[in-house]
Design a protein around this motif. Structure first.
Motif, PDB file in Angstrom:
ATOM      1  N   ILE A 196       0.750  -1.203  -0.047  1.00  0.00           N
ATOM      2  CA  ILE A 196      -0.164  -0.111   0.107  1.00  0.00           C
ATOM      3  C   ILE A 196       0.896   1.524  -0.323  1.00  0.00           C
ATOM      4  CG2 ILE A 196      -1.388   1.538   1.267  1.00  0.00           C
ATOM      5  CD1 ILE A 196      -3.032  -0.803   2.136  1.00  0.00           C
ATOM      6  N   CYS A 197       1.681   1.184   0.844  1.00  0.00           N
ATOM      7  CA  CYS A 197       2.893   2.421   0.884  1.00  0.00           C
ATOM      8  C   CYS A 197       3.437   2.293  -0.788  1.00  0.00           C
ATOM      9  CB  CYS A 197       3.835   2.357   1.454  1.00  0.00           C
ATOM     10  SG  CYS A 197       4.747   0.580   1.512  1.00  0.00           S
ATOM     11  N   GLU A 198       3.906   1.743  -1.445  1.00  0.00           N
ATOM     12  CA  GLU A 198       4.076   1.997  -2.620  1.00  0.00           C
ATOM     13  C   GLU A 198       3.033   2.213  -4.175  1.00  0.00           C
ATOM     14  OE1 GLU A 198       6.713  -0.454  -6.092  1.00  0.00           O
ATOM     15  OE2 GLU A 198       5.214  -1.378  -4.551  1.00  0.00           O
ATOM     16  N   ARG A 199       2.052   2.217  -3.742  1.00  0.00           N
ATOM     17  CA  ARG A 199       1.183   2.090  -4.613  1.00  0.00           C
ATOM     18  C   ARG A 199       0.710   3.697  -4.392  1.00  0.00           C
ATOM     19  NH1 ARG A 199       0.350  -3.445  -3.584  1.00  0.00           N
ATOM     20  NH2 ARG A 199      -2.003  -2.635  -2.856  1.00  0.00           N
ATOM     21  N   ALA A 200       0.343   3.956  -2.811  1.00  0.00           N
ATOM     22  CA  ALA A 200      -0.067   5.372  -2.515  1.00  0.00           C
ATOM     23  C   ALA A 200       0.831   6.477  -2.520  1.00  0.00           C
ATOM     24  CB  ALA A 200      -0.435   5.230  -1.178  1.00  0.00           C
ATOM     25  N   CYS A 201       1.962   6.359  -2.781  1.00  0.00           N
ATOM     26  CA  CYS A 201       2.954   7.540  -2.876  1.00  0.00           C
ATOM     27  C   CYS A 201       2.534   8.356  -4.162  1.00  0.00           C
ATOM     28  CB  CYS A 201       4.439   6.408  -2.897  1.00  0.00           C
ATOM     29  SG  CYS A 201       5.767   8.151  -3.275  1.00  0.00           S
ATOM     30  N   PRO A 202       2.197   9.312  -4.112  1.00  0.00           N
ATOM     31  CA  PRO A 202       1.807   9.871  -5.460  1.00  0.00           C
ATOM     32  C   PRO A 202       3.334  10.717  -6.108  1.00  0.00           C
ATOM     33  CG  PRO A 202       1.749  11.406  -3.138  1.00  0.00           C
ATOM     34  CD  PRO A 202       1.567  10.442  -2.877  1.00  0.00           C
TER      35      PRO A 202
END
Length: 282
Positions: A196-202
């Motif tokens: 999730i952290c990887e995909r949430a980073c804008p």
């Protein structure tokens, strides 16, 4: 279409704000800033809004980069909303100056306060205080939306003089250092490699290496990674393990990822957000 609102959000305050303005203004398209490539602003809207968080007491790098790709269109009414935890400082004046360099006129700028998401300095505060802030934000949006609907000009909100002097200096001193502040992120050992952290980073500053997140020195300090981590295993410095995580209560991680997955990571193109398994998200 009458209005387009370009927004930048990490933990949902700005997304919720953009939605609230869209509801009040009507006939409004919401577009995340990180989706827009250079020269791709083709909207024919009569009004253009910018909704974004205040970062280190000023305009975030992502927003500044976005401004460089905004084309000049005569007759367009521009407004902005600076979402912050109580220290808007000179952000909206700075934005007005940056836009003026590109021949754009900021007609109105509003300061809206929310619970702080800057967890390195502590949690968001008591629930009752958060509720008061949400209610105050709702009321202010009503007033601001009416001002915008009437295409009024001249109101650019700002913080007190001491903020504009002290914090503007700190913003200038730290601006080029912000992207490297991700060197204080670390994992406390409970990471489940959910990604999730990887995909949430804008800004795509995080990748999973051997199943654990790795930061690459291009951080925006939006704190989406630490705040959305379902296991609360991402820490920043030594104190965040003791602080409550925060995102706007009416914004879910699915809302954030829905704007990112198809454009940001080829491994997830074509996937539906609801098909992704999230652990302890609620």
């Amino acid at each position: 279409m009458n209005t387009v609102i370009y927004y930048y959000t990490g933990t949902g305050n700005s997304l919720w704000t953009a939605r609230a303005f869209a509801e009040k203004l009507g006939d409004t398209e919401l577009v995340p800033m990180h989706r827009m490539n250079h020269g791709s602003h083709s909207s024919k809207a009569d009004m253009v809004g910018l909704v974004f968080p205040v970062h280190i007491w000023g305009v975030p790098r992502l927003v500044r980069n976005f401004l460089q790709s905004m084309g000049k269109r005569p007759g367009v009414y521009y407004f902005a909303v600076a979402v912050n935890g109580g220290q808007v400082s000179r952000t909206l004046i700075q934005l007005k100056e940056l836009m003026a360099k590109d021949g754009l006129t900021l007609s109105a700028g509003f300061d809206i306060k929310f619970p702080s998401n800057y967890i390195p300095w502590g949690g968001p505060g008591p629930v009752e205080v958060q509720r008061k802030l949400f209610n105050a934000a709702t009321e202010k949006i009503k007033v601001a939306a009416l001002y915008i609907s009437n295409r009024k000009s001249g109101l650019i909100e700002k913080g007190p003089l001491w903020q504009r002097v002290l914090f503007t200096g700190l913003y200038k001193m730290t601006y080029n250092l912000v992207k490297t502040l991700d060197n204080s992120f670390h994992i406390d050992g409970t990471c489940t490699s959910c990604g999730i952290c990887e995909r949430a980073c804008p800004v795509k500053n995080i990748t999973l290496e051997a199943g654990r997140p790795l930061w690459h020195g291009s951080c925006e300090q939006c704190l989406a990674c630490i705040q959305w981590c379902p296991e609360e295993c991402i820490q920043y410095g030594k104190k965040t393990k003791n602080y409550e995580r925060y995102h706007h209560p009416e914004v879910k991680v699915e809302d954030i990822l829905r704007e990112l997955i198809s454009k940001r990571d080829f491994r997830w193109q074509g996937a539906r957000v609801n098909d992704i398994v999230f652990h302890k998200v609620e």
